[in-house]
Design an enzyme around this catalytic site. Structure first.
Site, PDB file in Angstrom:
ATOM      1  N   ARG A  85      -2.367  -6.244  -7.799  1.00 27.68           N
ATOM      2  CA  ARG A  85      -1.292  -7.229  -7.625  1.00 27.68           C
ATOM      3  C   ARG A  85      -1.339  -8.334  -8.666  1.00 27.68           C
ATOM      4  NH1 ARG A  85      -2.675  -9.467  -2.048  1.00 27.68           N
ATOM      5  NH2 ARG A  85      -4.667  -9.138  -3.028  1.00 27.68           N
ATOM      6  N   LYS A 115     -18.506  -4.887   9.812  1.00 27.21           N
ATOM      7  CA  LYS A 115     -17.353  -5.759   9.997  1.00 27.21           C
ATOM      8  C   LYS A 115     -16.399  -5.171  11.031  1.00 27.21           C
ATOM      9  CE  LYS A 115     -13.757  -7.833   7.130  1.00 27.21           C
ATOM     10  NZ  LYS A 115     -13.135  -7.823   5.813  1.00 27.21           N
ATOM     11  N   HIS A 167       0.846  -1.207   0.000  1.00 24.85           N
ATOM     12  CA  HIS A 167       0.000   0.000   0.000  1.00 24.85           C
ATOM     13  C   HIS A 167       0.875   1.248   0.000  1.00 24.85           C
ATOM     14  CE1 HIS A 167      -3.119  -2.625   2.219  1.00 24.85           C
ATOM     15  NE2 HIS A 167      -3.606  -2.406   1.002  1.00 24.85           N
ATOM     16  N   SER A 202      -3.186  -7.544   3.091  1.00 23.64           N
ATOM     17  CA  SER A 202      -3.589  -7.354   4.484  1.00 23.64           C
ATOM     18  C   SER A 202      -4.080  -8.656   5.095  1.00 23.64           C
ATOM     19  CB  SER A 202      -4.687  -6.289   4.579  1.00 23.64           C
ATOM     20  OG  SER A 202      -4.186  -5.028   4.210  1.00 23.64           O
TER      21      SER A 202
END
Length: 164
Positions: A90, A41, A17, A128
């Site tokens: 990615r 969440k 990031h 992450s």
């Protein structure tokens, strides 16, 4: 002024990031990093702590600001007069997902464009969720996250809390 937005959950922010933030900050006059607040969440780190950790990780970038939001990204961009959203990619899998997101953003606000930046090959495996998994099983996150995040994770571990 060319202003761009880079949004995500960043839970936790990774070196991948940060690389995208650094590169985008060179492309635009101003870059706003906004941490998405998903009320449904529970994150590893609370949103406010993620914002602070990102601020620490990008303090060397004078044209970057960090905030949070909980609305549509298009509403946030309109409020901040931004016309470009930056997304790190990615893999082909990421691109497929991000392409659909870009089309939805374009549908909602036709004057917003999405710029995709390819992740550096040496960071393409860092995510992450992968960092959280490595940490959960006692592995080292050194070299995957900024030093401030690694320290926060170590502090979290010694607090004895349990997170899901």
């Amino acid at each position: 002024m060319r202003r761009a937005v880079c949004s995500g959950s960043f839970d936790p922010v990774t070196l991948g990031h940060v690389d995208i933030f650094e590169r985008a900050s060179r492309m635009f006059d101003e870059l706003i990093i906004c941490v998405f607040r998903n009320e449904a969440k529970r994150g590893f780190f609370p949103v406010e702590q993620r914002v602070e950790l990102i601020r620490e990780a990008v303090k060397h970038l004078p044209n970057v600001q960090v905030t949070s939001f909980s609305s549509l990204i298009t509403d946030f961009m309109i409020q901040h007069d931004a016309k470009v959203i930056v997304r790190g990619v990615r893999s082909v899998k990421d691109l497929e997902y991000e392409e659909n997101e870009a089309y939805m953003i374009r549908h909602l606000q036709s004057d917003i464009d999405t710029v995709f930046l390819l992740t550096r090959p040496d960071l393409s495996y860092v995510s992450s969720s992968g960092v959280r998994e490595v940490f959960h099983f006692g592995g080292s996150v050194h070299g995957l996250v900024p030093e401030c995040v690694e320290q926060a994770m170590m502090n979290w571990q010694t607090d004895g809390e349990e997170r899901k």
